[in-house]
Design a protein around this motif. Structure first.
Motif, short mmCIF file in Angstrom:
data_model
loop_
_atom_site.label_atom_id
_atom_site.label_comp_id
_atom_site.label_asym_id
_atom_site.label_seq_id
_atom_site.Cartn_x
_atom_site.Cartn_y
_atom_site.Cartn_z
N ALA A 29 -0.53 -58.38 0.03
CA ALA A 29 -1.22 -58.83 -1.50
C ALA A 29 -1.78 -59.96 -1.32
CB ALA A 29 1.22 -58.40 -1.65
N ASN A 30 -1.82 -60.73 -0.69
CA ASN A 30 -2.10 -62.45 -0.86
C ASN A 30 -3.55 -62.19 -0.11
OD1 ASN A 30 -0.40 -63.21 -2.82
ND2 ASN A 30 1.07 -63.73 -1.10
N ALA A 31 -3.40 -60.89 0.49
CA ALA A 31 -5.50 -61.19 1.42
C ALA A 31 -6.50 -61.68 0.89
CB ALA A 31 -4.99 -59.66 2.28
N ALA A 32 -6.48 -61.04 -0.49
CA ALA A 32 -8.22 -61.03 -1.18
C ALA A 32 -8.13 -62.42 -1.70
CB ALA A 32 -8.06 -59.92 -1.92
N ASP A 59 1.72 -60.33 7.55
CA ASP A 59 1.95 -59.54 7.86
C ASP A 59 0.52 -59.28 8.74
OD1 ASP A 59 -0.01 -59.12 6.27
OD2 ASP A 59 0.96 -57.66 4.86
N THR A 60 0.20 -57.50 9.55
CA THR A 60 -0.84 -57.90 9.89
C THR A 60 -2.25 -58.38 9.41
OG1 THR A 60 0.15 -55.88 10.13
CG2 THR A 60 -1.82 -56.02 11.62
N ALA A 61 -2.08 -58.13 8.05
CA ALA A 61 -3.48 -59.10 7.50
C ALA A 61 -3.63 -60.28 7.35
CB ALA A 61 -3.20 -58.28 5.78
N GLY A 62 -1.78 -60.59 7.05
CA GLY A 62 -1.92 -62.29 7.25
C GLY A 62 -2.20 -62.92 8.02
N ALA A 63 -2.22 -62.08 9.10
CA ALA A 63 -2.09 -62.78 10.78
C ALA A 63 -3.58 -63.03 11.09
CB ALA A 63 -0.95 -62.05 11.67
N TRP A 64 -4.15 -61.84 11.32
CA TRP A 64 -5.84 -60.81 10.27
C TRP A 64 -6.05 -62.64 10.22
CZ3 TRP A 64 -9.13 -59.44 13.72
CH2 TRP A 64 -10.56 -59.90 13.04
N LEU A 65 -6.06 -62.82 8.99
CA LEU A 65 -7.20 -64.18 8.99
C LEU A 65 -6.88 -64.77 9.52
CD1 LEU A 65 -5.77 -63.15 4.80
CD2 LEU A 65 -8.24 -62.61 5.75
N VAL A 67 -6.53 -64.77 12.34
CA VAL A 67 -6.54 -64.54 13.92
C VAL A 67 -8.53 -64.55 13.96
CG1 VAL A 67 -7.85 -63.13 15.63
CG2 VAL A 67 -5.30 -63.37 14.93
N ARG A 68 -8.57 -64.18 12.69
CA ARG A 68 -10.56 -64.30 12.30
C ARG A 68 -10.71 -65.67 11.82
NH1 ARG A 68 -12.09 -61.94 6.55
NH2 ARG A 68 -11.87 -64.10 6.03
N THR A 69 -10.48 -66.59 11.82
CA THR A 69 -10.26 -68.09 11.20
C THR A 69 -10.28 -68.71 12.94
OG1 THR A 69 -9.41 -68.23 9.40
CG2 THR A 69 -9.40 -70.31 10.08
N ARG A 70 -9.55 -68.68 13.72
CA ARG A 70 -9.50 -69.05 14.21
C ARG A 70 -10.41 -68.52 15.70
NH1 ARG A 70 -4.95 -67.97 19.11
NH2 ARG A 70 -6.29 -69.28 20.97
N ARG A 71 -11.21 -67.47 15.74
CA ARG A 71 -12.28 -66.82 16.34
C ARG A 71 -13.06 -67.46 16.09
NH1 ARG A 71 -11.26 -62.08 18.87
NH2 ARG A 71 -13.52 -61.26 18.80
N ARG A 72 -13.61 -67.47 13.78
CA ARG A 72 -14.79 -68.28 14.15
C ARG A 72 -15.16 -69.48 14.42
NH1 ARG A 72 -14.63 -66.64 7.62
NH2 ARG A 72 -15.37 -64.31 8.21
N LEU A 73 -13.43 -69.85 14.86
CA LEU A 73 -13.57 -71.50 15.14
C LEU A 73 -14.58 -71.75 16.64
CD1 LEU A 73 -10.82 -73.41 13.33
CD2 LEU A 73 -13.31 -73.72 12.79
N SER A 74 -13.50 -70.84 17.30
CA SER A 74 -13.63 -70.96 18.82
C SER A 74 -15.61 -70.43 19.20
CB SER A 74 -12.58 -69.46 19.39
OG SER A 74 -11.62 -69.99 19.29
N ALA B 121 -15.29 -55.47 2.48
CA ALA B 121 -15.21 -55.79 3.59
C ALA B 121 -13.97 -56.40 4.36
CB ALA B 121 -16.34 -57.29 3.74
N LEU B 122 -12.97 -56.78 3.55
CA LEU B 122 -11.81 -57.34 4.39
C LEU B 122 -10.99 -56.20 4.22
CD1 LEU B 122 -10.07 -59.30 4.84
CD2 LEU B 122 -8.93 -59.38 2.92
N ALA B 123 -11.40 -54.92 3.73
CA ALA B 123 -10.64 -53.37 3.69
C ALA B 123 -10.91 -53.05 5.09
CB ALA B 123 -10.26 -52.73 2.58
N ALA B 124 -12.02 -53.14 5.67
CA ALA B 124 -13.30 -52.60 6.69
C ALA B 124 -12.67 -53.37 7.57
CB ALA B 124 -14.60 -52.02 6.94
N GLU B 125 -12.60 -54.53 7.45
CA GLU B 125 -12.05 -55.28 8.79
C GLU B 125 -10.52 -55.16 9.35
OE1 GLU B 125 -12.46 -59.04 8.46
OE2 GLU B 125 -13.98 -59.93 7.95
N ILE B 126 -9.82 -55.57 8.24
CA ILE B 126 -8.70 -54.57 8.54
C ILE B 126 -7.99 -52.76 8.40
CG2 ILE B 126 -5.88 -54.45 7.40
CD1 ILE B 126 -6.26 -56.85 5.83
#
Lengths: 377, 266
Positions: A29-32, A59-65, A67-74, B121-126
């Motif tokens: 719900a807060n992902a965007a 949840d997965t969406a939050g966790a993905w954000l 993980v994505r940040t971590r991958r960018r920094l890495s 873009a975010l929807a595609a990523e998820i």
């Protein structure tokens, strides 16, 4: 639980590293909003620890954000680790870390409009070519199968033929009758309006009768049949292909052409001329009725004038009916057999079947007109 | 799993009757689904397993009975509440039920597009992450259409769509049906894995004895038009109803449910 609750992330600089502190509900719900927030954040240039203590839910969406940040920094050569939070978060983050390596979304459709346009033109041209070739091949198959069946008439599925005659012919009587009747009325009315100026109202009978018998009866019936039965053939056979029924027939040693196509073809060749005849009668009845009511030509005069019209006009119309029937049945079955595996394809082929058979029926009708004119009939 | 310690009922079915025409498929069925458990639903062909699932989802009308989800009677919900409730469900239909006009990646993104206002873009990523989670290659498989996929890949893609909103309850209708034993075992592991990672509650209709032993915490047996009994594998082995005896002591079951086999699977 799905209403957007506050979630945020801040960065705190420490001596030798930066702390990334997400807080609140990191869910879909807060992902965007979080996605935007992470993009706006000036990422540090030193090792980062992501501190999860402030996260209330993930949840997965939050966790993905995260993980994505971590991958960018890495990717920039910075060391990043996760700390704190509930144990469940770490399972989720590890899972996504593993999945994330493979998570490259496919390029969206329509990203290159110009290239897509050319691809579409090319595909349509190729599809037209294979369609024509395929139809000729199919036509050959049907003729061979027809020949085989003629040699051994017992192989013809008589029950199926009668079932299709009922479906395409008998049950079409009301609609064909109604349409022809109304066309007869319209035609007679229009003819009367024009002919009255020349004082030749009785010519309405000749004009409408010839038009109906030569053209309108059979043409309207054929077009209605293309829409009603040709489409049904395509949808039936197409659905059978989606349900692997056609493959099952082949596997049982049965020829789909013999089992599916021939009965439909024969049925339509029988029912379309009969329907055309019915359409002629109802069309004439309609024009006769209007002539009587609106013009005052009584039925006796009408039938007398009708009897004087050459029977050739009737046969010119009727001779076209079986040809149209073959076109409609073959295209309906062929497009049905071209269905490939999905519901969408059934719809596409059905549309195509109707458009193609109506088009060919009208083209053929025009050729017939030219032919009869040259022959002086 | 921790279902024994926290018996929080997420779905409660009481006195459910469902019929079609003059035939009653379910009569006075009762069932509880506890949070964080994996419930296997077994029964003979035509015993109403899928009908029970569809009745809970509200896809078939019921003749009588009461279905409570998260403590609320579903019949009393208005449209908006129903919509919110359905977001907390994930469903994997028997045949996958992927939309044939959309690519796999678009299929998975449908709930994201419809229910949550994410950027494309975010929807595609998820969606890509979820595809990767179920073991598909988002870049290569994601652009395919469902008609280009094998049966196992369809199931995986459909599972990805079912979990894309992180549902609290996941309904699976024969998830391993039509898969080879290796594929089925891998799918079982995948489901178990996702259940632990995402904290799901599972309602799983299955014929697969292997799945029952390996991943189900509890099994509900449907026979004689109602839920005959529920319990762990051990409890059902002691059951005396003829159908249940046949099921759990038949020649195929003997290999799974011998004490030896049970010890191996823990």
């Amino acid at each position: 639980m799905l209403e957007a609750m506050a979630a945020s992330v801040i960065i705190r600089a420490e001596e030798d590293r930066a702390l990334l502190c997400p807080s609140g509900r990191w869910d879909i719900a807060n992902a965007a909003a979080l996605d935007q927030r992470l993009r706006d954040l000036a990422l540090p240039d030193r090792p980062v620890r992501i501190e999860l203590d402030g996260v209330e839910a993930m949840d997965t969406a939050g966790a993905w954000l995260l993980v994505r940040t971590r991958r960018r920094l890495s990717a920039r050569g910075l060391a990043v680790d996760f700390a704190g939070g509930k144990p469940g978060y770490h399972i989720l983050l590890d899972q996504l870390e593993a999945a994330g390596a493979a998570a490259e979304p496919p390029p969206p459709r329509g990203a290159a409009p110009l290239a897509d346009w050319f691809i579409r033109i090319g595909a349509a041209t190729a599809s037209f070519g294979t369609g024509v070739l395929g139809f000729l091949y199919f036509l050959g198959q049907v003729i061979v199968t027809l020949g085989k069946t003629a040699l051994r008439p017992r192989r013809l599925r008589v029950t199926a033929v009668f079932a299709h005659i009922e479906a395409t012919g008998v049950s079409a009587l009301p609609i064909i009758g109604l349409v022809s009747f109304l066309i007869g009325i319209v035609l007679a009315y229009q003819a009367e309006v024009q002919l009255r100026r020349y004082g030749a109202t009785t010519a309405v009978i000749d004009l409408t009768a010839i038009a109906i018998m030569r053209e309108f009866g059979v043409l309207l019936t054929a077009i209605m049949m293309a829409g009603r039965s040709g489409s049904a053939f395509t949808a039936q056979i197409g659905t059978m292909i989606v349900g692997e029924e056609v493959d099952a027939l082949r596997a049982l040693g049965l020829d789909p052409i013999e089992v599916l196509v021939l009965p439909r073809l024969i049925a339509l060749v029988i029912s379309l001329p009969l329907l055309s005849f019915f359409a002629d009668i109802l069309g004439l009845f309609g024009s006769g009725l209007l002539s009587w009511i609106a013009i005052g030509i009584n039925p006796t005069l009408f039938t007398e004038r009708l009897a004087n019209i050459s029977i050739t006009h009737f046969w010119v119309g009727m001779v076209k009916a079986p040809v149209f029937a073959v076109i409609i049945a073959l295209i309906g079955c062929y497009e049905g057999l071209r269905v490939s595996g999905s519901a969408e394809s059934v719809g596409r082929q059905t549309t195509r079947s109707v458009v193609e058979s109506v088009f060919l029926v009208i083209v053929l009708d025009a050729l017939f007109s030219v032919f009869f004119d040259v022959m002086g009939i | 799993m921790s279902w024994a310690s926290e018996r929080d009922v997420v779905v409660r079915v009481r006195g459910l009757s469902v019929g079609f025409g003059r035939r009653l498929v379910l009569e006075n069925a009762n069932l509880d689904l506890y949070r964080n458990e994996i419930l296997g639903v077994v029964g003979g062909s035509g015993s109403g397993k899928s009908v029970l699932l569809r009745a809970i989802l509200g896809l078939v009308p019921r003749r009588a009975g009461r279905i409570e989800v998260f403590g609320r009677d579903v019949a009393a919900l208005d449209l908006e509440e129903r919509r919110l409730l359905e977001r907390r469900f994930g469903v994997l239909f028997q045949g996958g039920a992927l939309f044939s006009s959309l690519t796999v990646a678009e299929n998975v993104a449908v709930p994201l597009r419809e229910h949550v206002g994410l950027t494309a873009a975010l929807a595609a990523e998820i969606a890509a992450v979820k595809l990767a989670l179920v073991g598909l290659d988002p870049a290569a498989d994601g652009r395919k259409y469902p008609s280009e996929l094998s049966g196992g890949m369809k199931k995986r893609a459909a599972l990805a769509r079912a979990i894309v909103l992180d549902p609290e309850i996941l309904f699976l209708d024969e998830p391993t049906g039509g898969l080879d034993p290796i594929g089925a075992a891998a799918f079982d592991r995948l489901i178990q894995h996702l259940t632990q990672t995402l904290g799901l509650t599972l309602f799983m209709v299955t014929h697969d004895l292997d799945s029952l032993v390996t991943i189900c915490d509890r099994i509900a047996v449907l026979a004689d038009r109602h839920v005959l009994t529920t319990g762990s594998v051990e409890e059902l082995l002691a059951e005396t109803h003829p159908w249940v005896r046949e099921y759990f002591h038949g020649p195929r079951a003997a290999r799974f449910f011998s004490p030896d086999a049970l010890n191996r699977s823990g």
